[in-house]
Design a protein around this motif. Structure first.
Motif, short mmCIF file in Angstrom:
data_model
loop_
_atom_site.label_atom_id
_atom_site.label_comp_id
_atom_site.label_asym_id
_atom_site.label_seq_id
_atom_site.Cartn_x
_atom_site.Cartn_y
_atom_site.Cartn_z
N ASN A 158 -2.69 -12.82 4.40
CA ASN A 158 -3.25 -11.61 5.00
C ASN A 158 -2.85 -10.38 4.21
O ASN A 158 -1.68 -10.24 3.81
N PRO A 159 -3.75 -9.44 3.99
CA PRO A 159 -3.33 -8.14 3.44
C PRO A 159 -2.47 -7.42 4.46
O PRO A 159 -2.52 -7.70 5.66
N THR A 160 -1.68 -6.48 4.00
CA THR A 160 -0.71 -5.80 4.86
C THR A 160 -0.95 -4.30 4.85
O THR A 160 -1.13 -3.69 3.78
N ALA A 161 -0.91 -3.71 6.03
CA ALA A 161 -1.02 -2.25 6.18
C ALA A 161 0.28 -1.69 6.70
O ALA A 161 0.88 -2.25 7.64
N LEU A 162 0.76 -0.61 6.09
CA LEU A 162 1.92 0.11 6.61
C LEU A 162 1.41 1.38 7.28
O LEU A 162 0.67 2.15 6.68
N ILE A 163 1.83 1.58 8.52
CA ILE A 163 1.37 2.70 9.32
C ILE A 163 2.58 3.51 9.78
O ILE A 163 3.47 2.97 10.43
N THR A 164 2.60 4.79 9.46
CA THR A 164 3.67 5.65 9.95
C THR A 164 3.24 6.30 11.27
O THR A 164 2.05 6.44 11.55
N GLY A 165 4.23 6.68 12.06
CA GLY A 165 3.92 7.23 13.38
C GLY A 165 3.19 6.23 14.24
O GLY A 165 2.29 6.56 15.01
#
Length: 266
Positions: free
Chosen positions: A6-13
């Motif tokens: 799976n591709p990975t997303a980093l989300i702040t807040g």
């Protein structure tokens, strides 16, 4: 079962508001997640829920982005866990409003650290890896405040103008190198932003929307490799008209709208 490819997303807040909605919609697309915020309990609860609902891996990184070395710590944690990031969503941010001399200097300093410094630093941390892999995306959250100076929101609007211009410049640099850069410029959204800023009068247009359609519009714009998106017809019209007026005129008109934040609560 989770898919190791799976591709990975980093989300702040990511603990609430737009950040939590980004996490939910990206998980529904099959992306693994790295959730970054200060609220550990809420992050773990969100990670557990999305993992169960969508069969993705959701990692939690507890980090105050106002700290000077926040991005370095996030980068080190990713390396320690063997995680690579395919999509960076720089969503974290907050605002201040009122007469500049009455706003805490420390609060405005933290605002600059979160809205500007951490955003740039995290992009420095993660963009080289995307370039090495030949693909990736950066989605930065600005505001309709990015399109004009806003008296009584002087620092906030300036940070969002920075985010928009920085993002547009990066997009031009990397558009032929496999990296998409899109900026989200929403109007007022029903989130904890207005609790943090201290008044709902900060929504100077008064036209609230909810996180779901805003995030949906942002991800659709990223899919289409658009430079920026301003969800809502009224917001889009205002954003495109502002640059066609003199800056002093735009600022004067903005002041007539934003001064309502100085009025005592009814």
């Amino acid at each position: 079962m989770t898919n190791p490819t799976n591709p990975t997303a980093l989300i702040t807040g990511a603990s609430s508001g737009l950040g939590a909605e980004f996490a939910a919609q990206l998980a529904a697309r099959g992306m693994d997640l790295v959730l970054v915020a200060r609220s550990e309990d809420r992050l773990h609860a969100l990670a557990e829920r999305l993992g169960k609902e969508h069969g993705v891996r959701a990692h939690v990184l507890v980090q105050d982005l106002a700290e000077p070395d926040a991005a370095r710590r996030v980068g080190a944690a990713l390396t320690e866990r063997g995680l690579t990031v395919d999509l960076l969503v720089n969503n974290a941010g907050f605002g201040t409003c009122g007469r500049f001399e009455e706003i805490s200097g420390a609060r405005d300093h933290d605002q600059l650290m979160v809205n500007v410094v951490a955003l740039v630093d995290l992009t420095h941390e993660l963009l080289p890896g995307m370039l090495a892999r030949g693909s990736g995306g950066v989605l930065n959250v600005a505001s309709t405040a990015a399109f004009q100076p806003s008296p009584y929101f002087a620092v906030y609007s300036a940070t969002k103008t920075f985010v928009l211009n920085f993002s547009l410049a990066l997009r031009q640099e990397y558009r032929r190198r496999g990296i998409r850069v899109t900026t989200l410029c929403p109007g007022p959204v029903e989130t904890a932003f207005f609790d943090a800023i201290g008044t709902r009068k900060a929504a100077v247009t008064g036209n609230f929307t909810t996180p779901e359609p805003v995030v949906r519009a942002a991800l659709a714009a990223l899919d289409r490799n658009r430079a920026y998106v301003t969800p809502g017809l009224g917001n889009a019209v205002a954003a495109h008209l502002s640059p066609r007026r003199s800056r002093t005129l735009v600022t004067a008109v903005a002041e007539r709208i934003t001064r309502k934040v100085l009025e005592p609560a009814a």
